[in-house]
Write an enzyme that holds these catalytic residues in place. Structure first.
Site, mmCIF file in Angstrom:
data_model
loop_
_atom_site.group_PDB
_atom_site.id
_atom_site.type_symbol
_atom_site.label_atom_id
_atom_site.label_comp_id
_atom_site.label_asym_id
_atom_site.label_seq_id
_atom_site.Cartn_x
_atom_site.Cartn_y
_atom_site.Cartn_z
ATOM 1 N N GLU A 96 61.578 116.165 -38.062
ATOM 2 C CA GLU A 96 60.328 115.402 -38.079
ATOM 3 C C GLU A 96 59.227 116.354 -38.536
ATOM 4 O O GLU A 96 59.161 117.490 -38.095
ATOM 5 C CB GLU A 96 59.969 114.865 -36.681
ATOM 6 N N GLU A 102 65.250 114.384 -28.331
ATOM 7 C CA GLU A 102 64.432 114.714 -27.160
ATOM 8 C C GLU A 102 65.094 114.347 -25.846
ATOM 9 O O GLU A 102 64.576 113.537 -25.083
ATOM 10 C CB GLU A 102 63.051 114.076 -27.311
HETATM 11 C C1 GAL Z 1 58.519 113.154 -31.642
HETATM 12 C C2 GAL Z 1 59.561 112.123 -31.337
HETATM 13 C C3 GAL Z 1 59.348 110.864 -32.090
HETATM 14 C C4 GAL Z 1 57.919 110.458 -32.000
HETATM 15 C C5 GAL Z 1 57.048 111.535 -32.510
HETATM 16 C C6 GAL Z 1 55.576 111.245 -32.385
HETATM 17 O O1 GAL Z 1 58.448 114.083 -30.629
HETATM 18 O O2 GAL Z 1 60.840 112.601 -31.605
HETATM 19 O O3 GAL Z 1 60.191 109.890 -31.561
HETATM 20 O O4 GAL Z 1 57.594 110.239 -30.673
HETATM 21 O O5 GAL Z 1 57.242 112.683 -31.741
HETATM 22 O O6 GAL Z 1 55.182 110.074 -32.955
#
Ligand code: GAL
Length: 991
Positions: free
Chosen positions: A502, A423
């Site tokens: 993620e 990010e």
């Molecule tokens: C993503 C980010 C993570 C964490 C997650 C939400 O956007 O990469 O670091 O913030 O969201 O918990």
């Protein structure tokens, strides 16, 4: 050198004086001295405090002491400031590269004796493995240099400043610096020297750096070695004793690649390592070599020629007392736990972990995506204007970070992908990092999710893509546009391997629908799985005003800006307790699958390369949850990717009980991460003979009624239940509310089943608007008949015309008390409901209800979109253990498809409830707890839940799914609970 505190604090370059190039974190026999331990410490509120302390003779007698490594905000009970949690927000003004004058600055000092004999060393190097965020170093009063890059190693040549005998090292650490703009990861801000400090003697003719690349191709190993050393270091010898290899190179130019026959490959499943040494006359470096070749072929990511599916976790370094300070024992236990839960991969979000973690990953076996220490997420607020990622002023800082990342960890076989960071928008500095990696390491692919258009990275990566979108990415020929891509860019992205860096945001109770993602991976080979966000909660152990310990999250330390409990989004609670979500994950990704087919079961091995010779298979048969037979099942060894059809054992079917066959694949021998017998995979088959559902005798002859009445074990006054089996009971009352989960509170964009008018509003908010948490009742009628009682009520909330009609019918059937509840919503309900249940309140009295035994799904809580870990069986639990202590109290404890439930008090059954299926064969679930959903919804932390004198039983005809809308998709439509009519039928007897 004159000191210029404010200017160097806001200098976007990565500091001055640290040794370059960076090098591997090597296990060497060169002497070293740990400077971990107690240091003198003083904290100043600004960066411009006097630098008097750097002088050799400075008297630090009045200072505190602090352990190194540690974070000063976690030391000294609040005396040294407090942790701050933010996700995206910068906790200082966005004024790059500047930071406020209010900049907590920690001064550290310690003495050390230079070990005798070190005078023979050619050089003395001081290494810092992690300091947040910017530090400056002095040795014996000499200013040595400064460095930024908190989770990266920095080495300094201190040869000319050290002296025999006593020496003084002084370090100034600033919490905020220009580097803070590059370290905006979603985590606690935790300043200090938090990793090891080591003094290293560098011998003349030593090995400065070494890189052993060990490839694997069809039974052959290919070794390529790069040695960085002076000409005086040669000859240099590489030894791989187990393989009988000894190569001596007389000059750097002689170092050449060579092949070895008969090596075993390294994989995350079979992490075969070979000890190796690289030596000169004065230094020996020890390594553990794993032979493996990483490659992208078309849209496939392959290791040793075979496709990899990541069943991964995003892993932060987080410990409730130590913060990001590494504890090897804890890390090893954590990784062993991952293995036990079928996790095979780690993304080191969002920075390189302590270097030893990678030794553990090599040894235990994980595919690692090693991520650089980089995130500039806060610039999102400005539409990415001023983002360092595209500003040449920051180019060197970006390059320095990726060089330190790759150089430090390049020898690890577990590292299969480099990630530029997280990010940080996009821009030329990221592209420059990628180009540097490609030039330095031609083998491993480069990942960065923020390269949406695929301009400089090798794999296509997304976070929180919905199931639908993920499927579209996997589908050839799909014209569906990809997020943030033009059609042409989308077409390019579809040529690459895809991973979800993620997904399945594991905040609080959830996530739901894990199995949907898993199914896709096996349908579309371009999809390589992903990494759950995230492995563990980051709670910090602290105490409430009354001394009760609890795990703190954002806001608990009085931060000016913070992001609440968004840091509590792991599959592991802060105290290492696996959540039901982790059990679900284990079941969903199990590497061995069973498909029942007639009298056979097809056993499929979905592993990367390991066969099933490490497993044995066992079966058992239960009648209504009671074991009646068991044995071992003969399954011949199944190669990776293959399957085997095996006849089922003969199952004795009970005429009057449910018959279930369970098959487990268990470890045949102890491993480094679990003992023999550990269950790797499970499946169940329902072999029950059909049984008729008892039909209730219709009741007629109703007459209006009041007064007292006894029916079986139930006593009523004026139509209301007052006692069951002699104990006070209130209810049943309609319960439509559940204490909102973090996902229920989520407003994340994609609602799979959206109604435009409510998009962007959380379900929890809609429930509160509809008043589901504050329903009131108006009794419409009470009637009785011989052996029966019937009430009809209208349930609705203040200032709402929506309602639910509830008909409650008590009767004696087959000599037992039967309760039948008909729940019928009025027209006009528009939102989903959290649950459709009836609640009984059971005040403690002489024998408080403190446990339950049930036959149904268990042992863990389960919800309609999270049922894979649940099996049919007979279970028992205390009331306390039925609930999960999520960091923020919320709905918990639901056990699905219960057939029989006994409430217990001190181990004795006090009430027995048998459920009858509705006309569609559905059984209710139950929750039993010490607080109502309304109580739970009020509490921000577990310690805020009031002492209770009542147990509450809720029998749910249905529950809404979990989803993962805290950051991701809402509940899949199939598992969303729409207002609907439901029937609950229970037979109730005394225990
Ligand atoms: C993503 C980010 C993570 C964490 C997650 C939400 O956007 O990469 O670091 O913030 O969201 O918990």
């Amino acid at each position: 050198m004159p000191s210029e505190p404010s200017s160097y604090v806001s200098d976007p370059t990565p500091g001055r004086g640290a040794l370059r190039p960076a090098r591997s974190w090597l296990h060497s026999d060169a002497p070293s001295l740990s400077l971990n331990g107690s240091w003198r410490f003083r904290l100043a509120p600004t960066a411009s405090a006097p630098e008097d302390f750097t002088a050799d003779a400075f008297d630090d007698g009045g200072w505190d002491s602090i352990p190194v490594p540690s974070h000063w905000v976690l030391q000294g009970d609040g005396e040294h400031g407090r942790p701050i949690y933010t996700n995206v927000q910068f906790p200082f003004p966005i004024d790059p590269p500047h930071v406020p004058d209010e900049n907590p600055t920690g001064d550290y000092r310690r003495h050390f004796d230079l070990p005798a004999g070190w005078s023979e060393a050619e050089r003395v190097v001081l290494r810092f493995d992690g300091v947040e965020s910017l530090f400056k170093l002095w040795v014996n009063g000499d200013e040595i240099g400064s460095a930024a890059g908190s989770r990266l190693a920095h080495e300094f040549d201190v040869t000319s400043s050290v002296r025999p005998g006593d020496n003084v090292v002084a370090v100034r650490v600033h919490q905020w610096s220009a580097a803070s703009y590059l370290e905006d990861q979603d985590q606690w801000w935790l300043p200090g020297i938090f990793r090891d400090v080591t003094l290293i003697a560098r011998p003349a003719g030593g090995i400065e750096d070494v890189w052993v690349r060990a490839g694997f191709d069809d039974g052959r190993g290919r070794v390529e070695v790069e040695v960085t050393a002076d000409a005086t270091a040669f000859p240099v010898t590489l030894r791989l004793p187990e393989l009988g290899v000894e190569r001596v190179w007389s000059t750097a130019a002689d170092v050449a690649a060579f092949d070895i026959d008969g090596v075993e490959p390294w994989s995350a499943e079979q992490p075969r390592l070979y000890d190796a040494t690289v030596s000169s006359a004065t230094e020996t470096v020890s390594l553990r070599v794993g032979f493996r070749t990483v490659e992208i072929r078309g849209d496939r990511f392959l290791v040793n020629g075979r496709r990899v599916v990541f069943h991964g976790m995003n892993r932060h370094e987080a410990h409730p007392e130590r913060g990001r300070v590494f504890d090897e024992e804890h890390a090893r236990a954590d990784l062993a736990r991952m293995k036990r839960f079928n996790v095979n991969a780690i993304r080191t979000s969002h920075y390189p972990p302590h270097p030893r973690l990678l030794d553990l990953a090599d040894e235990l076996g994980f595919w690692v995506v090693l991520e650089c220490d980089l995130e500039t997420h806060g610039f999102d607020k400005l539409g990415w204007v001023g983002n360092p990622s595209d500003d040449p002023v920051w180019r060197e800082a970006y390059l320095d970070r990726i060089r330190r990342t790759v150089e430090r960890d390049k020898n690890h076989p577990s590292v299969v992908i480099w990630s530029l960071g997280n990010e940080a928008g996009t821009g030329s500095n990221l592209a420059a990092m990628s180009a540097w990696v490609h030039a330095r390491d031609a083998e491993r692919p480069v990942h960065y999710e923020g390269d949406h258009a695929g301009e400089y990275t090798d794999v296509y990566s997304r976070m929180y893509a919905s199931v639908l979108e993920t499927e579209q990415i996997g589908t050839d020929g799909s014209r569906a546009p990809l997020m943030n891509c033009t059609p042409a860019q989308g077409a390019r992205q579809r040529t690459k391997p895809f991973l979800l860096c993620e997904y399945a945001h594991a905040m609080g109770n959830g996530p739901g629908a894990l199995d949907r993602y898993e199914d896709l991976v096996h349908r579309y080979p371009r999809l390589h799985g992903g990494f759950v966000w995230e492995w563990r909660d980051h709670g910090i152990l602290t105490t409430a005003p009354d001394g009760t310990p609890y795990y703190a999250y954002g806001g608990d330390f009085g931060e000016v800006v913070h992001d609440g409990n968004f840091v509590m989004d792991g599959l592991l609670l802060s105290n290492d307790v696996p959540t039901p979500g982790l059990h679900e994950y284990k079941a969903v990704v199990q590497p061995v699958r069973f498909a029942f087919d007639g009298d056979d079961v097809v056993v499929t091995n979905l592993r990367h390369s390991a066969d099933t010779s490490d497993l044995r298979f066992r079966w058992r048969v239960e009648h209504d949850g009671t074991l009646v037979d068991s044995g071992d099942m003969k399954v011949s060894v199944v190669a990776a990717g293959d399957c085997e059809r095996v006849p089922l054992p003969s199952v004795p079917v009970a005429p009057d009980a449910e018959t279930w066959l369970t098959i487990d694949a268990v470890l045949a021998a102890d491993t480094a991460w679990a003992g023999e017998g550990h269950v790797v995979a499970t499946a169940q088959l329902d072999r029950s003979a059909p049984r008729a559902v008892p039909v209730a005798r219709p009741v007629t002859d109703w007459t209006p009624s009041g007064g007292t009445l006894t029916l079986g074990v139930a006593e009523f006054v004026d139509g209301s239940l007052v006692r069951l089996a002699g104990r006070a009971v209130a209810g049943p009352r309609l319960e439509l509310f559940r204490a909102p989960t973090d996902n229920d509170e989520g407003t994340s964009g994609e609602v799979e089943d959206s109604d435009a008018s409510i998009a962007g509003v959380s379900n929890a908010e809609l429930w509160r608007r509809d008043g589901l948490d504050r329903l009131t009742t108006r009794r419409l009628s009470v009637e009785r008949a011989p052996d029966a009682l019937r009430t009809v009520s209208k349930v609705s909330a203040a200032h709402s015309a929506l309602s639910v009609t509830v008909e409650t019918l008590w009767s004696l059937q087959d000599g037992e008390l039967e309760l039948r509840v008909e729940i019928q919503p009025s027209a006009g309900w528009r939102t989903v409901w959290p649950r459709i249940g009836i609640r009984f309140d059971l005040p403690d009295g002489a024998a408080p209800v403190d446990g339950a035994e049930w036959f149904g799904l268990g042992p863990h809580e389960s919800y309609p979109d999270s049922l894979r870990a649940a099996r049919t069986g007979r279970f028992s639990s205390t009331v306390r253990d039925l609930s999960v202590e999520y960091a923020r109290p919320q709905e918990t404890g639901h056990r699905s498809q219960v057939r029989e439930l006994a409430l217990t008090s001190a181990g004795s059954k006090v009430l027995r409830i048998v459920t009858l299926p509705d006309t569609r064969g559905r059984r209710p679930g139950f929750t039993l707890g010490r607080h109502t959903p309304q109580d739970i919804a009020q509490a921000r932390h577990p310690f805020e839940l009031p002492e209770s004198t009542t147990s509450h039983l809720i029998v749910d005809a249905a529950q809404h799914g979990l989803g993962s809308r805290a950051c991701g998709p809402d509940v899949w439509p199939e598992f969303a609970l729409r207002p609907e009519s439901r029937t609950i039928r229970l037979r109730i007897t005394a225990g």
